[in-house]
Design an enzyme around this catalytic site. Sequence first.
Site, short mmCIF file in Angstrom:
data_model
loop_
_atom_site.label_atom_id
_atom_site.label_comp_id
_atom_site.label_asym_id
_atom_site.label_seq_id
_atom_site.Cartn_x
_atom_site.Cartn_y
_atom_site.Cartn_z
N LYS A 52 0.74 -1.23 0.12
CA LYS A 52 0.18 -0.03 0.00
C LYS A 52 0.83 1.38 -0.16
O LYS A 52 0.53 2.12 -0.66
CB LYS A 52 -0.96 -0.05 1.27
CG LYS A 52 -2.00 -1.13 0.99
CD LYS A 52 -2.91 -1.45 2.27
CE LYS A 52 -3.69 -2.57 1.99
NZ LYS A 52 -4.43 -3.06 3.17
N GLN A 96 -4.82 -2.07 9.42
CA GLN A 96 -4.68 -3.34 8.82
C GLN A 96 -5.32 -4.58 9.63
O GLN A 96 -4.95 -4.61 11.05
CB GLN A 96 -3.15 -3.46 8.48
CG GLN A 96 -2.95 -4.74 7.68
CD GLN A 96 -3.49 -4.53 6.21
OE1 GLN A 96 -3.50 -3.84 5.67
NE2 GLN A 96 -4.10 -5.82 5.99
N ASP A 119 -11.57 2.12 3.54
CA ASP A 119 -11.77 0.89 3.49
C ASP A 119 -13.48 0.70 3.41
O ASP A 119 -13.77 -0.36 3.20
CB ASP A 119 -11.22 -0.02 4.37
CG ASP A 119 -10.74 -1.33 3.95
OD1 ASP A 119 -10.60 -1.46 2.65
OD2 ASP A 119 -10.42 -2.31 4.69
#
Length: 284
Positions: A52, A96, A119
Site C-alpha cells: 500500500k 490493517q 476501506d
Amino acid sequence: MTILMNGRDLAQKVRESLKERVNKLKKRGVTPTLAVILVGDDEASKVYVRNKHRAAEKIGIKTIDKKLPQNAGQEEVIKVVKSYNNDPNVHGVLVQMPLPKQIDEKAVIDAISPKKDVDGSHPENMGRLFMNEARALPCTPRGIMELLDEYDIDVRGQEVVIVGRSNLVGRPLAALMINASATVTVAHSVTHKLQEVTKKADILVVAVGQAGMIDESYIKPGAVVIDVGINRTAEGKLSGDVNEASVMGKASFLTPVPGGVGPMTVSMLMKQTVEFAERSVVDD
Ligand code: NDP
C-alpha cells in the site's frame, strides 16, 4: 475459450489516472494523505501494508506509516485512530486487519471517522451502501465491479452467486450487485447443495479462502468466474479458491490468482483516498 481478466493492467491504468488528480490537488495546496496503522508482527499484514505504501508513493499520495507493538492495547489503537480523525491533513485512515487477539476489531472500526473510512468498513458506510447511498466502498468489492465493467460485463438482470458472506467481501459485494440490478444469491458454509446453487450463476464470485475448492463441476458453461481467494500452497505459491486448470475452457471469463482481483483492491484504496481528499476541498 476462457478470457483471463487482467486485474494487474487495469489496476495500473487506474493508478496512472490518479496521478493527474493528485497533481491537481497538490496545485491547490492539498496532498492526499493516507494513514496506515499496523499493529503487531503478522508477516502477511506487513507485506500488504508495504504494498500500500509503495503504490501510494508512486501516485504521489503521502502515507503515514504508524506501527504499534503486538501487545498494544485497544485504547492505545483507538487513540491513534482518533488522532488521525482529528488531523485535517489526513484524508484516509486504514487499520490493517487482523488485529492481535486482545483488541476488539469492531471497536476499532467503529472509532474510524466515517468520513475518513477509506476501506468502507464503518457501519455507517456499510449501511449507506445497503441503502444505495454509498459514500465509501469496501475496496475489494469495488475492484470487482470495476473489473467487470472494464470487460463490458453487464450485471443487470444477471444471476450472480457469491460464495462467502464476510463483511470484507461477500456482504458488501452483494449490496453493490443489488444496487447494480443483479439478481443476487449469497452462499456460505451452511448452504445446502452448494453445487446446485453455484451452477445457476451467470457470474460466480468465490471468496471462501480454500485453495482450489471450486472446480468445473460448480459452474455452468459460459459463466463469468471471479476468484477472490488468496491462499498460500505448501510450496509457498499463491493460489485462488478456484481450480483454474479445471474451469479453463468452461468459464467465459476468469480472474487469475495472482493478477486478478488482488491488484484492484490496492488501486481502489488509492482511488478512495484521492476521492476523500477531493471532497475535503469541496467541503472547505
Ligand atoms: P472469511 O474467512 O471472513 O469468510 C469466508 C467465507 O467463506 C465465510 O462466509 C464462510 O462461510 C465461507 N465458506 C467457508 N468455507 C466454505 C465452504 N466450504 N463452502 C461454502 N462457503 C464457505 O474470508 P474473507 O471474505 O475475508 O476472504 C476470503 C478469501 O478472499 C481469502 O482467501 C482471503 O485471503 C481473500 N481475500 C482477497 C482479497 C483480495 O484483494 N483479492 C481481499 C480480501 C480477502 P460462513 O460465513 O458460514 O463461515
